[in-house]
Motif scaffolding. Structure first.
Motif, PDB file in Angstrom:
ATOM      1  N   SER A  26       0.576  -1.166  -0.251  1.00  0.00           N
ATOM      2  CA  SER A  26      -0.082  -0.298  -0.191  1.00  0.00           C
ATOM      3  C   SER A  26       0.691   1.113  -0.073  1.00  0.00           C
ATOM      4  O   SER A  26       0.576   1.943   0.115  1.00  0.00           O
ATOM      5  CB  SER A  26      -1.118   0.184   0.935  1.00  0.00           C
ATOM      6  OG  SER A  26      -0.195  -0.333   1.932  1.00  0.00           O
ATOM      7  N   SER A  27       2.205   1.505   0.047  1.00  0.00           N
ATOM      8  CA  SER A  27       3.390   2.250   0.175  1.00  0.00           C
ATOM      9  C   SER A  27       3.343   2.840  -0.415  1.00  0.00           C
ATOM     10  O   SER A  27       4.485   4.451  -0.627  1.00  0.00           O
ATOM     11  CB  SER A  27       4.147   1.886   1.506  1.00  0.00           C
ATOM     12  OG  SER A  27       5.056   1.057   0.962  1.00  0.00           O
ATOM     13  N   ILE A  28       3.572   2.006  -1.927  1.00  0.00           N
ATOM     14  CA  ILE A  28       3.566   2.649  -2.874  1.00  0.00           C
ATOM     15  C   ILE A  28       3.000   3.227  -3.799  1.00  0.00           C
ATOM     16  O   ILE A  28       1.160   3.675  -3.768  1.00  0.00           O
ATOM     17  CB  ILE A  28       4.042   1.277  -3.890  1.00  0.00           C
ATOM     18  CG1 ILE A  28       2.917   0.601  -4.519  1.00  0.00           C
ATOM     19  CG2 ILE A  28       5.023   0.422  -3.566  1.00  0.00           C
ATOM     20  CD1 ILE A  28       3.647  -0.947  -5.239  1.00  0.00           C
ATOM     21  N   SER A  29       3.429   4.625  -5.303  1.00  0.00           N
ATOM     22  CA  SER A  29       2.390   4.925  -6.066  1.00  0.00           C
ATOM     23  C   SER A  29       1.789   4.019  -6.730  1.00  0.00           C
ATOM     24  O   SER A  29       1.741   2.501  -6.864  1.00  0.00           O
ATOM     25  CB  SER A  29       3.358   5.524  -6.569  1.00  0.00           C
ATOM     26  OG  SER A  29       3.408   4.930  -7.680  1.00  0.00           O
ATOM     27  N   PRO A  30       0.185   5.011  -6.499  1.00  0.00           N
ATOM     28  CA  PRO A  30      -1.091   4.282  -7.541  1.00  0.00           C
ATOM     29  C   PRO A  30      -0.328   3.162  -8.814  1.00  0.00           C
ATOM     30  O   PRO A  30      -0.996   2.547  -9.187  1.00  0.00           O
ATOM     31  CB  PRO A  30      -2.156   4.630  -7.937  1.00  0.00           C
ATOM     32  CG  PRO A  30      -2.345   6.225  -6.164  1.00  0.00           C
ATOM     33  CD  PRO A  30      -0.478   5.675  -6.353  1.00  0.00           C
ATOM     34  N   GLU A  31       0.506   4.482  -9.770  1.00  0.00           N
ATOM     35  CA  GLU A  31       0.651   3.770 -10.589  1.00  0.00           C
ATOM     36  C   GLU A  31       1.723   2.744 -10.649  1.00  0.00           C
ATOM     37  O   GLU A  31       1.373   1.504 -11.657  1.00  0.00           O
ATOM     38  CB  GLU A  31       1.438   5.228 -11.678  1.00  0.00           C
ATOM     39  CG  GLU A  31       2.526   4.680 -13.108  1.00  0.00           C
ATOM     40  CD  GLU A  31       1.950   5.673 -13.941  1.00  0.00           C
ATOM     41  OE1 GLU A  31       3.441   5.509 -14.308  1.00  0.00           O
ATOM     42  OE2 GLU A  31       1.859   7.054 -13.571  1.00  0.00           O
ATOM     43  N   LEU A  32       2.268   2.561  -9.766  1.00  0.00           N
ATOM     44  CA  LEU A  32       3.528   0.812  -9.397  1.00  0.00           C
ATOM     45  C   LEU A  32       2.266   0.348  -9.487  1.00  0.00           C
ATOM     46  O   LEU A  32       2.895  -0.976  -9.799  1.00  0.00           O
ATOM     47  CB  LEU A  32       4.620   1.482  -8.873  1.00  0.00           C
ATOM     48  CG  LEU A  32       5.930   0.739  -8.364  1.00  0.00           C
ATOM     49  CD1 LEU A  32       6.911   0.665 -10.261  1.00  0.00           C
ATOM     50  CD2 LEU A  32       6.983   1.431  -7.504  1.00  0.00           C
ATOM     51  N   LYS A  33       1.739   0.613  -8.385  1.00  0.00           N
ATOM     52  CA  LYS A  33       0.873  -0.755  -7.591  1.00  0.00           C
ATOM     53  C   LYS A  33       0.399  -1.468  -9.060  1.00  0.00           C
ATOM     54  O   LYS A  33       0.146  -2.546  -9.049  1.00  0.00           O
ATOM     55  CB  LYS A  33      -0.092   0.471  -7.320  1.00  0.00           C
ATOM     56  CG  LYS A  33      -1.242  -0.790  -6.025  1.00  0.00           C
ATOM     57  CD  LYS A  33      -2.265   0.436  -5.072  1.00  0.00           C
ATOM     58  CE  LYS A  33      -1.142   0.472  -4.375  1.00  0.00           C
ATOM     59  NZ  LYS A  33      -2.519   0.702  -3.036  1.00  0.00           N
ATOM     60  N   ASN A  34      -0.580  -0.066  -9.776  1.00  0.00           N
ATOM     61  CA  ASN A  34      -1.074  -1.054 -11.362  1.00  0.00           C
ATOM     62  C   ASN A  34      -0.258  -2.130 -11.895  1.00  0.00           C
ATOM     63  O   ASN A  34      -0.826  -2.949 -12.463  1.00  0.00           O
ATOM     64  CB  ASN A  34      -1.927  -0.332 -11.941  1.00  0.00           C
ATOM     65  CG  ASN A  34      -2.863   0.601 -11.124  1.00  0.00           C
ATOM     66  OD1 ASN A  34      -3.228   0.385 -10.610  1.00  0.00           O
ATOM     67  ND2 ASN A  34      -2.881   2.075 -11.564  1.00  0.00           N
ATOM     68  N   ARG A  35       1.122  -1.023 -11.927  1.00  0.00           N
ATOM     69  CA  ARG A  35       1.688  -2.180 -12.696  1.00  0.00           C
ATOM     70  C   ARG A  35       2.130  -3.536 -11.843  1.00  0.00           C
ATOM     71  O   ARG A  35       2.606  -4.612 -12.739  1.00  0.00           O
ATOM     72  CB  ARG A  35       3.611  -1.089 -13.147  1.00  0.00           C
ATOM     73  CG  ARG A  35       3.056   0.091 -14.053  1.00  0.00           C
ATOM     74  CD  ARG A  35       4.398   0.356 -14.436  1.00  0.00           C
ATOM     75  NE  ARG A  35       4.066   2.107 -15.305  1.00  0.00           N
ATOM     76  CZ  ARG A  35       5.442   2.332 -15.218  1.00  0.00           C
ATOM     77  NH1 ARG A  35       6.233   2.418 -15.289  1.00  0.00           N
ATOM     78  NH2 ARG A  35       4.927   3.648 -16.490  1.00  0.00           N
ATOM     79  N   ARG A  36       2.280  -3.642 -11.255  1.00  0.00           N
ATOM     80  CA  ARG A  36       3.172  -4.595 -10.168  1.00  0.00           C
ATOM     81  C   ARG A  36       1.408  -5.728 -10.523  1.00  0.00           C
ATOM     82  O   ARG A  36       1.787  -6.559 -10.301  1.00  0.00           O
ATOM     83  CB  ARG A  36       3.069  -4.211  -8.465  1.00  0.00           C
ATOM     84  CG  ARG A  36       4.432  -3.584  -8.332  1.00  0.00           C
ATOM     85  CD  ARG A  36       5.205  -4.128  -7.632  1.00  0.00           C
ATOM     86  NE  ARG A  36       6.475  -3.631  -7.240  1.00  0.00           N
ATOM     87  CZ  ARG A  36       7.197  -3.144  -6.234  1.00  0.00           C
ATOM     88  NH1 ARG A  36       6.741  -2.614  -5.511  1.00  0.00           N
ATOM     89  NH2 ARG A  36       7.986  -2.365  -6.811  1.00  0.00           N
ATOM     90  N   LYS A  37       0.509  -5.568 -10.185  1.00  0.00           N
ATOM     91  CA  LYS A  37      -1.130  -5.715 -10.930  1.00  0.00           C
ATOM     92  C   LYS A  37      -0.871  -6.604 -11.603  1.00  0.00           C
ATOM     93  O   LYS A  37      -0.887  -8.054 -11.661  1.00  0.00           O
ATOM     94  CB  LYS A  37      -1.803  -5.543  -9.689  1.00  0.00           C
ATOM     95  CG  LYS A  37      -1.585  -4.923  -8.852  1.00  0.00           C
ATOM     96  CD  LYS A  37      -3.370  -4.129  -8.645  1.00  0.00           C
ATOM     97  CE  LYS A  37      -3.491  -3.770  -7.155  1.00  0.00           C
ATOM     98  NZ  LYS A  37      -5.715  -2.777  -6.833  1.00  0.00           N
ATOM     99  N   PHE A  38      -0.334  -5.960 -12.586  1.00  0.00           N
ATOM    100  CA  PHE A  38      -1.024  -6.300 -14.179  1.00  0.00           C
ATOM    101  C   PHE A  38       0.827  -7.613 -14.384  1.00  0.00           C
ATOM    102  O   PHE A  38       0.726  -8.603 -14.493  1.00  0.00           O
ATOM    103  CB  PHE A  38      -0.106  -4.842 -15.333  1.00  0.00           C
ATOM    104  CG  PHE A  38      -0.455  -5.768 -16.335  1.00  0.00           C
ATOM    105  CD1 PHE A  38      -1.053  -5.749 -17.239  1.00  0.00           C
ATOM    106  CD2 PHE A  38       1.158  -5.912 -17.299  1.00  0.00           C
ATOM    107  CE1 PHE A  38      -1.088  -6.738 -18.677  1.00  0.00           C
ATOM    108  CE2 PHE A  38       1.144  -6.741 -18.536  1.00  0.00           C
ATOM    109  CZ  PHE A  38      -0.140  -6.850 -19.253  1.00  0.00           C
ATOM    110  N   LEU A  39       1.690  -7.543 -13.760  1.00  0.00           N
ATOM    111  CA  LEU A  39       2.693  -8.703 -13.939  1.00  0.00           C
ATOM    112  C   LEU A  39       2.628  -9.546 -12.837  1.00  0.00           C
ATOM    113  O   LEU A  39       2.852 -10.387 -13.870  1.00  0.00           O
ATOM    114  CB  LEU A  39       4.110  -7.413 -13.317  1.00  0.00           C
ATOM    115  CG  LEU A  39       4.666  -6.800 -14.454  1.00  0.00           C
ATOM    116  CD1 LEU A  39       6.090  -5.677 -13.574  1.00  0.00           C
ATOM    117  CD2 LEU A  39       5.100  -7.011 -15.794  1.00  0.00           C
ATOM    118  N   ILE A  40       2.433  -9.254 -11.602  1.00  0.00           N
ATOM    119  CA  ILE A  40       1.549 -10.358 -11.564  1.00  0.00           C
ATOM    120  C   ILE A  40       0.594 -11.103 -11.811  1.00  0.00           C
ATOM    121  O   ILE A  40       1.244 -12.453 -11.826  1.00  0.00           O
ATOM    122  CB  ILE A  40       1.049 -10.448  -9.488  1.00  0.00           C
ATOM    123  CG1 ILE A  40       2.683  -9.410  -8.828  1.00  0.00           C
ATOM    124  CG2 ILE A  40       1.039 -11.541  -8.786  1.00  0.00           C
ATOM    125  CD1 ILE A  40       2.058  -8.603  -7.750  1.00  0.00           C
TER     126      ILE A  40
END
Length: 167
Positions: A26-40
């Protein structure tokens, strides 16, 4: 991954990230969070949910998608097939466009070269009207005629290829 799918579990259509509810820090930016979710999601799909194989003799591609819901499996499989079809069509189309451009350029070059060679043959014939007595003049004229014929053949072949590319 971002395609919307109807499922029994959700009232509205959801993408695969929301369906599998991937969590990130939850500590990362929304944009980075979305990229990570996509990669996962991508890694999960490639490792455990989607399998492909190509039949050696027939070259038929088989796509197997395993999902908790059968309708969703079919929808994801159909979306993959449609995306692959669009990709192949786009690649083919861009290849044909490039091929047409190359053929057009080459036709212009060959046309110019053919015109120059025809002009040289015309000038040679005008300057050497009574050449039947000279073997060297006959040989030069034969070479010029062959050069014109070769360039005409190349130009005709390029025209055929151009028409096929247009089709």
């Amino acid at each position: 991954i971002y395609g919307k799918y109807k499922t029994k579990e959700f009232a509205d259509s959801v993408d695969l990230i929301d369906y599998f509810d991937y969590k990130t820090e939850s500590s990362i930016s929304p944009e980075l969070k979305n990229r990570r979710k996509f990669l996962i999601c991508y890694e999960n799909m490639v490792k455990s949910k989607i399998r492909t194989s190509i039949e050696r003799l027939t070259k038929i591609l088989t796509i197997t998608v395993v999902m908790p819901e059968s309708k969703m499996s079919a929808d994801v499989t159909n979306r993959i097939a449609k995306s692959l079809d669009e990709y192949v069509r786009t690649k083919k189309k861009s290849y044909v466009i490039e091929q047409r451009k190359y053929i057009e350029e080459r036709m212009a070059q060959v046309h110019d070269s053919l015109s120059m060679t025809e002009e040289r043959l015309k000038n040679f014939r005008e300057q050497n009207r009574a050449m039947t007595q000279s073997p060297s003049l006959t040989m030069i004229m034969g070479r010029l005629i062959r050069e014109v014929e070769i360039k005409q053949t190349v130009f005709i072949e390029l025209n055929k290829q151009y028409e096929l590319a247009k089709i």
